[in-house]
Motif scaffolding. Structure first.
Motif, PDB file in Angstrom:
ATOM      1  N   GLY A 219      20.263   6.157  25.710  1.00 33.44           N
ATOM      2  CA  GLY A 219      19.464   6.371  24.515  1.00 33.44           C
ATOM      3  C   GLY A 219      17.978   6.127  24.719  1.00 33.44           C
ATOM      4  N   SER A 220      17.488   6.244  25.956  1.00 32.71           N
ATOM      5  CA  SER A 220      16.051   6.044  26.210  1.00 32.71           C
ATOM      6  C   SER A 220      15.233   7.165  25.597  1.00 32.71           C
ATOM      7  CB  SER A 220      15.755   6.007  27.708  1.00 32.71           C
ATOM      8  OG  SER A 220      16.586   5.114  28.360  1.00 32.71           O
ATOM      9  N   PRO A 224      22.130   9.097  22.034  1.00 34.37           N
ATOM     10  CA  PRO A 224      23.011   9.059  23.206  1.00 34.37           C
ATOM     11  C   PRO A 224      24.021  10.208  23.220  1.00 34.37           C
ATOM     12  CG  PRO A 224      22.839   6.893  22.215  1.00 34.37           C
ATOM     13  CD  PRO A 224      22.182   7.850  21.260  1.00 34.37           C
ATOM     14  N   GLY A 336      18.366   2.231  37.628  1.00 34.17           N
ATOM     15  CA  GLY A 336      18.236   2.277  36.170  1.00 34.17           C
ATOM     16  C   GLY A 336      16.859   2.670  35.702  1.00 34.17           C
ATOM     17  N   MET A 361      22.097   9.126  37.253  1.00 31.03           N
ATOM     18  CA  MET A 361      22.128   9.117  35.790  1.00 31.03           C
ATOM     19  C   MET A 361      23.576   9.030  35.328  1.00 31.03           C
ATOM     20  SD  MET A 361      19.851  12.586  35.431  1.00 31.03           S
ATOM     21  CE  MET A 361      19.601  12.443  33.671  1.00 31.03           C
ATOM     22  N   ASP A 443      14.015  14.425  34.650  1.00 31.61           N
ATOM     23  CA  ASP A 443      13.039  13.552  35.295  1.00 31.61           C
ATOM     24  C   ASP A 443      12.051  14.407  36.088  1.00 31.61           C
ATOM     25  OD1 ASP A 443      14.259  11.326  34.309  1.00 31.61           O
ATOM     26  OD2 ASP A 443      15.255  10.775  36.176  1.00 31.61           O
ATOM     27  N   ARG A 458       9.808  10.532  33.008  1.00 29.29           N
ATOM     28  CA  ARG A 458      10.629  11.543  32.339  1.00 29.29           C
ATOM     29  C   ARG A 458       9.736  12.759  32.142  1.00 29.29           C
ATOM     30  NH1 ARG A 458      15.759   9.030  30.691  1.00 29.29           N
ATOM     31  NH2 ARG A 458      15.354   6.821  31.015  1.00 29.29           N
TER      32      ARG A 458
END
Ligand code: ATP
Ligand code: MG
Length: 575
Positions: A219-220, A224, A336, A361, A443, A458
């Motif tokens: 959920g960055s 999600p 991470g 990921m 990314d 990102r």
């Protein structure tokens, strides 16, 4: 771009599982790795069988599979005992529900041996297991169980109030792990039945493409996604446990990730157990002293953690470390988030160990681009693709870009651990793939002339300032080299003249005053150390940066705060 310091840390002597990267990368095929598994001959597939029973039936029967430690418990389980306990768990789940092959079963509880019994027991039963981090609130739990139409959940009495049973019509059973549980037609006392259950269970035999775990992403960047992994992922998980974790028969391996995140299953359970290794699991919250103590007490040799944890250890100072004997460590890894060169430097200084960055990921299901123990490290680089993986930097049309160009980090579609589905969202799934050839990660990165990959940020976070593309990671890494700064998050802020300007949010070490002089000093530090255009025009001091519960800095939240925009889904944000 590409201004990051390019020092090289040479390989330390040692005998490595992957001794010759170049040769292996050329010759290796994933089919070669299938022979490791009993299903290669039997055709009967079950990842829990491969991770547990196969070893229990071998010379590893009395080898410790799992050391477990938290404030109250200190236990050890051999592979033989793991087989019995996971069989019992499978029997309990089966006897008290209609759970069947492919049904979704969730686990929502703090780490404990029972969590691992339930996870592997559920897999023996052929269910798809959805692990949830214990800190999730009701909304997050509801979303995931509702989205995947879960039939059962395993949780604790304390967490039960966050499971909205009445709003989940498909939820048949709640297995509670606790003491003196009052059973109803919905509630089952897991531990009581575990004690009484038979220790024999024939795993449900599956196909290589059947589901194993359903992981919701961190959920960055937004809401999600439910990522489905399949049995065949085990091929890559085992191979990378050997090559990347460099696991050997006598190792004591500690993965600090909670199984609520993909690292905590793929490399907290599957990788090491498929390899027949001994794992340490430490329950409870992060505490500097306890972490160092755990390494000393268990003689941890291989340690897999995350930049956020390393930065916290770094923040606690170098004096404390001297009180512990950490000499057992031989191989340290990180995942991470981007691993800042400053952290790598710190690792060399205090442990005399190189920290090996690994990039992957939830969607990739296993490690993809990594620093191998047998390979020189360039601090700040994620390393090179795992043999059998083809990675490239492509433009938005899928054209492969030459070395040193910033673009989309992409992977050739079809590696063993690749997700097979975004639950309930085919459109989202399809959107990852370009020309049916490349999986596009989201990314931004570049590859240098030696084939090392460098993470930039990102894609959505890359900053365009006065015509220059700036990756936030480079700026953040430079910022934390400043003696006052523990952590930094960098965003692009719209600006009528420059397109965007760089704004940095920084947290300071104890003892530093948040003054304007310090701001100026920080600005000059980045200007001199990186580039004038990369120096943040605005700097804001924060006590803490917003992070996901998996420890990642949430730049989208910083941006939303800054621009007064809606923050979006915050279900995975730390308190
Ligand atoms: P969401 O997809 O829900 O926004 P997320 O991308 O953070 O969340 P994860 O699957 O847990 O969810 O994390 C994968 C991402 O983490 C990668 O896309 C990358 O941005 C970052 N990441 C992981 N490892 C590394 C690494 N070694 N270096 C840099 N970034 C990394
Ligand atoms: Mg993601």
């Amino acid at each position: 771009m590409a201004t990051m310091e390019k020092s090289i840390i040479p390989v330390k002597e040692g005998d490595f599982n992957l001794a010759d990267y170049e040769k292996t990368a050329k010759e290796f095929r994933w089919e070669d790795a299938e022979k490791e598994f009993s299903w290669y001959e039997s055709g009967k597939v079950n990842i829990a069988y491969e991770a547990v029973d196969r070893h229990a039936e071998s010379f590893r029967k009395n080898k410790v599979a799992l050391y477990y430690k938290d404030q109250n418990r200190k236990e050890a389980y051999t592979y033989g005992q793991m087989k019995r306990m996971t069989n019992k768990a499978a029997n309990v789940l089966k006897a008290h529900s209609t759970l069947d092959k492919g049904d979704r079963m969730f686990i929502f509880m703090p780490r404990s041996p029972e969590l691992y019994f339930a996870l592997l027991g559920g897999l023996k039963l052929g269910t798809i297991v959805g692990p949830l981090f214990e800190a999730f609130m009701e909304g997050a739990v509801f979303d995931r169980l509702d989205d995947s139409e879960a039939k059962a959940i395993i949780t604790t009495p304390d967490l039960l109030e966050r499971v909205p049973v009445d709003r989940l019509p498909k939820l048949e059973k709640v297995f509670l792990v606790g003491e003196n549980i009052e059973e109803t037609d919905k509630i089952v006392d897991f531990k009581k039945h575990l004690k009484e259950a038979s220790a024999h269970f024939e795993p449900v035999w599956l196909g290589k493409e059947d589901g194993t775990v359903l992981h919701y992403t961190s959920g960055s960047t937004g809401r999600p996604k439910g990522v489905l992994h399949v049995q065949y992922a085990m091929v890559q998980q085992l191979q990378t446990a050997k090559w990347v974790l460099d696991l050997k028969e006598t190792d004591v391996y500690w993965c600090t990730a909670d199984p609520g995140w993909v690292t905590g299953t793929a490399y907290g359970v599957f990788g090491p157990m498929l390899a027949g290794a001994t794992s340490l699991i430490v329950g409870g919250r992060f505490k500097t002293e306890e972490w160092y103590q755990a390494i000393e007490d268990y003689g941890v040799t291989v340690w897999y953690s995350a930049p956020t944890a390393f930065r916290m250890l770094m923040g606690a100072g170098n004096e404390l470390i001297k009180e512990f004997d950490l000499s057992s460590l031989r191989h340290v890894l990180s995942v991470g988030e981007p691993l800042n060169p400053e952290v790598v430097k710190w690792g060399l200084e205090v442990f005399d160990k190189r920290i090996h960055d690994t990039w992957w990921m939830t969607e990739t299901g296993a490690q993809m681009i990594v620093n191998f123990a047998s390979m020189p490290i360039k601090p700040g680089s994620m390393g090179k693709p795992v043999p059998g993986i083809e990675a490239a930097i492509v433009d938005d049309q899928g054209k492969v870009l030459p070395p040193n160009s910033m673009g989309n980090l992409a992977l050739k579609k079809g590696w063993p651990a690749m997700m097979r589905k975004i639950w309930n969202n085919q459109e989202k799934y399809d959107s990852y793939f370009l020309n049916n050839e490349w999986y596009v990660s989201g990314d931004s990165a570049y590859m240098d002339e030696d084939g090392y990959f460098w993470f930039q940020g990102r894609v959505d976070d890359v900053i365009m300032t006065s015509g220059e593309r700036v990756g936030p990671f480079e700026v953040e890494s430079k910022l934390i080299e400043h003696p006052a700064i523990v952590e930094a998050g960098v965003i692009g802020k719209p600006d009528p003249v420059r397109g965007e300007i760089i704004k940095a949010f920084v947290a300071l070490y104890d003892g530093y005053e948040p003054t304007d002089e310090l701001k100026e000093d920080i600005r000059q530090f980045v200007k001199k150390g990186l580039a004038a255009h990369a120096a943040p025009r605005e700097i804001e001091f924060k006590d803490k940066l917003p992070k996901t519960r998996s420890g990642k800095i949430m730049r989208r939240v910083l941006k939303a705060w800054e621009l007064d925009l809606p923050t979006g889904d915050l279900s995975t944000m730390e308190d």
